[in-house]
Write an enzyme that holds these catalytic residues in place. Sequence first.
Site, PDB file in Angstrom:
ATOM      1  N   TYR A  35       0.850  -1.206   0.000  1.00 19.50           N
ATOM      2  CA  TYR A  35       0.000   0.000   0.000  1.00 19.50           C
ATOM      3  C   TYR A  35       0.886   1.257   0.000  1.00 19.50           C
ATOM      4  O   TYR A  35       0.614   2.235  -0.685  1.00 19.50           O
ATOM      5  CB  TYR A  35      -0.931  -0.014   1.226  1.00 19.50           C
ATOM      6  N   SER A 117      -3.065  14.559   6.493  1.00 22.35           N
ATOM      7  CA  SER A 117      -4.007  14.121   5.458  1.00 22.35           C
ATOM      8  C   SER A 117      -5.420  14.149   6.016  1.00 22.35           C
ATOM      9  O   SER A 117      -5.632  13.874   7.196  1.00 22.35           O
ATOM     10  CB  SER A 117      -3.655  12.696   5.038  1.00 22.35           C
ATOM     11  N   TYR A 140      -9.441  16.805   0.550  1.00 21.92           N
ATOM     12  CA  TYR A 140      -9.958  16.384  -0.748  1.00 21.92           C
ATOM     13  C   TYR A 140     -11.311  17.050  -0.910  1.00 21.92           C
ATOM     14  O   TYR A 140     -12.003  17.317   0.071  1.00 21.92           O
ATOM     15  CB  TYR A 140     -10.158  14.862  -0.785  1.00 21.92           C
ATOM     16  N   THR A 166      -5.644  18.872  -2.636  1.00 26.12           N
ATOM     17  CA  THR A 166      -5.020  17.936  -3.571  1.00 26.12           C
ATOM     18  C   THR A 166      -5.823  17.940  -4.864  1.00 26.12           C
ATOM     19  O   THR A 166      -7.016  17.647  -4.864  1.00 26.12           O
ATOM     20  CB  THR A 166      -4.955  16.531  -2.940  1.00 26.12           C
ATOM     21  N   ARG A 175      -4.449   1.240  -8.475  1.00 27.99           N
ATOM     22  CA  ARG A 175      -3.328   0.625  -7.733  1.00 27.99           C
ATOM     23  C   ARG A 175      -3.580  -0.872  -7.620  1.00 27.99           C
ATOM     24  O   ARG A 175      -4.379  -1.326  -6.804  1.00 27.99           O
ATOM     25  CB  ARG A 175      -3.186   1.288  -6.372  1.00 27.99           C
ATOM     26  N   LYS A 263      -1.917  21.158  -4.421  1.00 30.67           N
ATOM     27  CA  LYS A 263      -0.959  20.050  -4.550  1.00 30.67           C
ATOM     28  C   LYS A 263      -1.381  19.123  -5.686  1.00 30.67           C
ATOM     29  O   LYS A 263      -2.491  18.575  -5.646  1.00 30.67           O
ATOM     30  CB  LYS A 263      -0.916  19.268  -3.229  1.00 30.67           C
ATOM     31  N   HIS A 287       1.868  12.750  -7.170  1.00 25.00           N
ATOM     32  CA  HIS A 287       1.315  11.914  -6.107  1.00 25.00           C
ATOM     33  C   HIS A 287       2.188  10.666  -5.893  1.00 25.00           C
ATOM     34  O   HIS A 287       1.703   9.578  -5.593  1.00 25.00           O
ATOM     35  CB  HIS A 287      -0.120  11.489  -6.469  1.00 25.00           C
TER      36      HIS A 287
HETATM   37  C1  LIG Z   1       0.827   5.688   1.605  1.00 25.25           C
HETATM   38  C2  LIG Z   1       0.567   7.017   0.950  1.00 25.25           C
HETATM   39  C3  LIG Z   1      -0.595   7.719   1.261  1.00 25.25           C
HETATM   40  C4  LIG Z   1      -0.839   8.955   0.669  1.00 25.25           C
HETATM   41  N1  LIG Z   1      -1.963   9.668   1.038  1.00 25.25           N
HETATM   42  C5  LIG Z   1      -2.144  10.915   0.554  1.00 25.25           C
HETATM   43  C6  LIG Z   1      -3.239  11.709   1.011  1.00 25.25           C
HETATM   44  O1  LIG Z   1      -4.030  11.298   1.851  1.00 25.25           O
HETATM   45  N2  LIG Z   1      -3.374  12.961   0.480  1.00 25.25           N
HETATM   46  C7  LIG Z   1      -2.509  13.459  -0.467  1.00 25.25           C
HETATM   47  O2  LIG Z   1      -2.671  14.585  -0.916  1.00 25.25           O
HETATM   48  N3  LIG Z   1      -1.456  12.717  -0.891  1.00 25.25           N
HETATM   49  C8  LIG Z   1      -1.253  11.482  -0.405  1.00 25.25           C
HETATM   50  N4  LIG Z   1      -0.169  10.757  -0.815  1.00 25.25           N
HETATM   51  C9  LIG Z   1       0.798  11.365  -1.748  1.00 25.25           C
HETATM   52  C10 LIG Z   1       1.909  12.082  -0.973  1.00 25.25           C
HETATM   53  O3  LIG Z   1       1.435  13.239  -0.337  1.00 25.25           O
HETATM   54  C11 LIG Z   1       3.037  12.511  -1.921  1.00 25.25           C
HETATM   55  O4  LIG Z   1       2.510  13.250  -3.005  1.00 25.25           O
HETATM   56  C12 LIG Z   1       3.846  11.344  -2.458  1.00 25.25           C
HETATM   57  O5  LIG Z   1       3.985  10.328  -1.487  1.00 25.25           O
HETATM   58  C13 LIG Z   1       5.225  11.838  -2.886  1.00 25.25           C
HETATM   59  O6  LIG Z   1       5.972  10.821  -3.451  1.00 25.25           O
HETATM   60  P1  LIG Z   1       7.089   9.983  -2.639  1.00 25.25           P
HETATM   61  O7  LIG Z   1       6.350   9.087  -1.710  1.00 25.25           O
HETATM   62  O8  LIG Z   1       7.793   9.236  -3.724  1.00 25.25           O
HETATM   63  O9  LIG Z   1       7.955  10.968  -1.928  1.00 25.25           O
HETATM   64  C14 LIG Z   1       0.090   9.503  -0.260  1.00 25.25           C
HETATM   65  C15 LIG Z   1       1.249   8.786  -0.561  1.00 25.25           C
HETATM   66  C16 LIG Z   1       1.503   7.561   0.038  1.00 25.25           C
HETATM   67  C17 LIG Z   1       2.779   6.845  -0.283  1.00 25.25           C
END
Ligand SMILES: Cc1cc2nc3c(=O)[nH]c(=O)nc-3n(C[C@H](O)[C@H](O)[C@H](O)COP(=O)(O)O)c2cc1C
Length: 393
Positions: A35, A117, A140, A166, A175, A263, A287
């Site tokens: 995940y 988040s 969101y 976002t 995914r 974002k 993301h």
């Molecule tokens: C497990 C996981 C959960 C995430 N949940 C959110 C979220 O709730 N809201 C959001 O805007 N981005 C979410 N993201 C995206 C992150 O904010 C970010 O854009 C991304 O992880 C950056 O890439 P990196 O993990 O390679 O550094 C999530 C990413 C991961 C890995």
Amino acid sequence: MKRQLYTGSNYKKALNIEDLERIAKKRLPNFVFEYVYGGSDDEHTLRHNRAVFDQYLFKPKTMTNVGVRDLSTTLMGGTFQMPLAIGPTGFNGMLTREGDLKLAGAARDAGIPFILSSVSTTRLEDIAAIEGLTAWMQIYFYRDRDFVKSMIRRCAKAGFDAIVVTTDSAIYGNREWDVRNFRRPMKPTLANLLHLLTKPGWMKDVLWPDGLPTFKNLDDLLPPDKRNAQGASQIIGPQLDPSLNWEDIAWLRELWPGKIILKGILAPEEAEHAASLGIDALVLSNHGGRQLNHSLSPMDTLSEVKACVGERCELFVDSGFRRGTDIIKALALGADGVWLGRATLYGLAAGGQAGAAHALALLKKEMESTLGLLGYSRLDELEAGCLRRRTSL
Ligand SMILES: Cc1cc2nc3c(=O)[nH]c(=O)nc-3n(C[C@H](O)[C@H](O)[C@H](O)COP(=O)(O)O)c2cc1C
């Protein structure tokens, strides 16, 4: 010669983020690790987010007296110890109990902002109450706009000074790890349930005694019988509103007096639009490769976006940052700061708050040495001229 990898499980011995990733993989059940780790479709963007950094090479200066190196910087009007923030990630409580509080604690101790988040397992009020922490709230746009409005009011009351919208998730990315690992949202397959028996440490930390943590900010969105993790996850996906557009941002601007950060923007023309609306900052992001596969990386558009918006918006980037050199490259191209996703999540999974702090300390050390080896003492001296982009790999 082949690089030696650390394969132990003591996070303190991790020399880099990749070591922490391996420890996290050992400690977490496979469906939780996947995940976190996974990207969308066949994960081209996930790989590109790492490969893109190899396209930039440094042109160092020597003989410049780098005896003192200073990473401190100002972001969104505040002063921070380094140009990093822990970005928003949902369901952190599945990695370790009270994952959000532990990440926020690591951010506070490192002197950097933390972004919660909206699908967190901690109430936003509990994060806002952490003394000494700069916290921003991610939202969101759900179809239920009354709920969005109530969450914004809660953010104002709790004292957040910035909201992060976002923009790249109006539709949920494909995914496939999650599809394979769960029979229904949050219901692992039988094979995965049996695999849990090999992870008693994680089960005790995360599942005992109440089961999976719940989404603590979403109660008003969910009917009472759907407030557990399984029920909520059936509602959250369909609630994401694919009609999200610029009028929603204008609506938010009316409602929210504080700062707004968007974002998920990558296109210079969208960045220009945001700047013309008075948006305070952008996070150039794909993301972490979890949404549109074959998307550009922020590193592909950063210079162009900077040329468009100049000083009108602050520019953050995320997606794929795992080394101090990656961060310094982005700053040289015009970013004001870098948000971390998986880098600190791997630290968190490997060693709780201390593990997340270890991830931040490793990146700090790498940034300091990169800055010095490149011939600079301060971040504001960095410029695009210290990089050359390869035309072919
Ligand atoms: C497990 C996981 C959960 C995430 N949940 C959110 C979220 O709730 N809201 C959001 O805007 N981005 C979410 N993201 C995206 C992150 O904010 C970010 O854009 C991304 O992880 C950056 O890439 P990196 O993990 O390679 O550094 C999530 C990413 C991961 C890995």
